[in-house]
Scaffold this motif. Structure first.
Motif, PDB file in Angstrom:
ATOM      1  N   LEU A  59      11.826  25.561  20.810  1.00 50.43           N
ATOM      2  CA  LEU A  59      10.652  25.055  21.520  1.00 50.43           C
ATOM      3  C   LEU A  59      10.417  23.564  21.290  1.00 50.43           C
ATOM      4  O   LEU A  59       9.800  22.899  22.120  1.00 50.43           O
ATOM      5  CB  LEU A  59       9.410  25.849  21.120  1.00 50.43           C
ATOM      6  N   ASP A  60      10.917  23.041  20.197  1.00 54.74           N
ATOM      7  CA  ASP A  60      10.770  21.607  19.936  1.00 54.74           C
ATOM      8  C   ASP A  60      11.504  20.757  20.971  1.00 54.74           C
ATOM      9  O   ASP A  60      11.207  19.577  21.139  1.00 54.74           O
ATOM     10  CB  ASP A  60      11.256  21.253  18.533  1.00 54.74           C
TER      11      ASP A  60
ATOM     12  N   ASP B  95      19.038   9.262  25.695  1.00 57.04           N
ATOM     13  CA  ASP B  95      19.510   8.270  26.671  1.00 57.04           C
ATOM     14  C   ASP B  95      20.019   8.942  27.934  1.00 57.04           C
ATOM     15  O   ASP B  95      19.759   8.478  29.048  1.00 57.04           O
ATOM     16  CB  ASP B  95      20.608   7.394  26.065  1.00 57.04           C
ATOM     17  N   ALA B  96      20.746  10.047  27.781  1.00 59.29           N
ATOM     18  CA  ALA B  96      21.281  10.758  28.940  1.00 59.29           C
ATOM     19  C   ALA B  96      20.164  11.387  29.770  1.00 59.29           C
ATOM     20  O   ALA B  96      20.215  11.373  31.002  1.00 59.29           O
ATOM     21  CB  ALA B  96      22.280  11.819  28.492  1.00 59.29           C
ATOM     22  N   VAL B  97      19.148  11.920  29.115  1.00 61.23           N
ATOM     23  CA  VAL B  97      18.022  12.506  29.849  1.00 61.23           C
ATOM     24  C   VAL B  97      17.282  11.408  30.611  1.00 61.23           C
ATOM     25  O   VAL B  97      16.941  11.576  31.788  1.00 61.23           O
ATOM     26  CB  VAL B  97      17.067  13.273  28.907  1.00 61.23           C
ATOM     27  N   ARG B  98      17.041  10.269  29.961  1.00 60.74           N
ATOM     28  CA  ARG B  98      16.383   9.151  30.649  1.00 60.74           C
ATOM     29  C   ARG B  98      17.214   8.676  31.837  1.00 60.74           C
ATOM     30  O   ARG B  98      16.670   8.375  32.907  1.00 60.74           O
ATOM     31  CB  ARG B  98      16.123   8.005  29.673  1.00 60.74           C
ATOM     32  N   ALA B  99      18.527   8.626  31.692  1.00 60.86           N
ATOM     33  CA  ALA B  99      19.407   8.213  32.795  1.00 60.86           C
ATOM     34  C   ALA B  99      19.336   9.218  33.947  1.00 60.86           C
ATOM     35  O   ALA B  99      19.338   8.823  35.121  1.00 60.86           O
ATOM     36  CB  ALA B  99      20.841   8.063  32.303  1.00 60.86           C
ATOM     37  N   THR B 100      19.255  10.495  33.623  1.00 56.93           N
ATOM     38  CA  THR B 100      19.143  11.519  34.655  1.00 56.93           C
ATOM     39  C   THR B 100      17.829  11.371  35.412  1.00 56.93           C
ATOM     40  O   THR B 100      17.804  11.438  36.645  1.00 56.93           O
ATOM     41  CB  THR B 100      19.249  12.926  34.026  1.00 56.93           C
TER      42      THR B 100
ATOM     43  N   ALA C 227       9.614  15.334  26.257  1.00 56.00           N
ATOM     44  CA  ALA C 227       8.451  14.508  26.609  1.00 56.00           C
ATOM     45  C   ALA C 227       8.548  13.154  25.921  1.00 56.00           C
ATOM     46  O   ALA C 227       8.300  12.122  26.536  1.00 56.00           O
ATOM     47  CB  ALA C 227       7.160  15.218  26.241  1.00 56.00           C
ATOM     48  N   ASP C 228       8.927  13.159  24.640  1.00 54.86           N
ATOM     49  CA  ASP C 228       9.076  11.898  23.916  1.00 54.86           C
ATOM     50  C   ASP C 228      10.168  11.034  24.540  1.00 54.86           C
ATOM     51  O   ASP C 228      10.061   9.807  24.571  1.00 54.86           O
ATOM     52  CB  ASP C 228       9.414  12.147  22.455  1.00 54.86           C
ATOM     53  N   ALA C 229      11.209  11.665  25.055  1.00 56.73           N
ATOM     54  CA  ALA C 229      12.332  10.920  25.614  1.00 56.73           C
ATOM     55  C   ALA C 229      12.025  10.283  26.957  1.00 56.73           C
ATOM     56  O   ALA C 229      12.520   9.196  27.256  1.00 56.73           O
ATOM     57  CB  ALA C 229      13.549  11.843  25.757  1.00 56.73           C
ATOM     58  N   VAL C 230      11.199  10.937  27.778  1.00 58.82           N
ATOM     59  CA  VAL C 230      11.027  10.431  29.145  1.00 58.82           C
ATOM     60  C   VAL C 230       9.640   9.876  29.442  1.00 58.82           C
ATOM     61  O   VAL C 230       9.471   9.219  30.470  1.00 58.82           O
ATOM     62  CB  VAL C 230      11.372  11.499  30.201  1.00 58.82           C
TER      63      VAL C 230
ATOM     64  N   LEU D 207      18.644  18.083  23.565  1.00 58.11           N
ATOM     65  CA  LEU D 207      18.407  16.895  22.748  1.00 58.11           C
ATOM     66  C   LEU D 207      18.808  17.103  21.298  1.00 58.11           C
ATOM     67  O   LEU D 207      19.203  16.164  20.631  1.00 58.11           O
ATOM     68  CB  LEU D 207      16.935  16.485  22.838  1.00 58.11           C
ATOM     69  N   GLY D 208      18.703  18.316  20.802  1.00 52.44           N
ATOM     70  CA  GLY D 208      19.061  18.589  19.415  1.00 52.44           C
ATOM     71  C   GLY D 208      20.549  18.830  19.242  1.00 52.44           C
ATOM     72  O   GLY D 208      21.254  18.065  18.598  1.00 52.44           O
TER      73      GLY D 208
END
Length: 104
Positions: free
Chosen positions: A93-94, A67-72, A100-103, A35-36
């Motif tokens: 670690l962040d 967006d890509a993580v949510r799509a996955t 978690a915030d993304a999904v 994500l970073g």
């Protein structure tokens, strides 16, 4: 490119029967994410799989960005995956909190 559509074309019951098993399998999948720094995450995954050869290293897909993580996650839900393991690809670690915030 994701292999999810290829695998989705094979129903879980077919995969189980092809393996000589009865019933519906419990499907577990893993997904790499960054994500970073998505480029660094992809490079880390490529380096990890490099001993498998160039095709093996390229086969490991990394979702970059929320967006890509949510799509996955959504694609795995659509495939009937029972458990999805999200694996961060950078040593920050962040990333776990951001996932978690993304999904969620």
């Amino acid at each position: 490119m994701s292999r999810a559509p290829e695998i989705a074309s094979m129903p879980a019951t077919y995969l189980a029967s092809a393996a000589g098993r009865e019933g519906t399998p419990y499907l577990v999948a893993l997904a790499y994410f960054a994500l970073g720094d998505a480029d660094r995450g992809r490079a880390n995954v490529y380096d990890y799989y490099r001993p498998a050869g160039p095709d093996g290293a390229r086969a490991a897909e990394t979702s970059g960005g929320g967006d890509a993580v949510r799509a996955t996650v959504k694609a795995c839900e659509g495939l009937g995956v029972d458990e999805l393991i999200l694996i961060p690809t950078v040593d920050d670690l962040d990333e776990v909190a951001r996932s978690a915030d993304a999904v969620l």
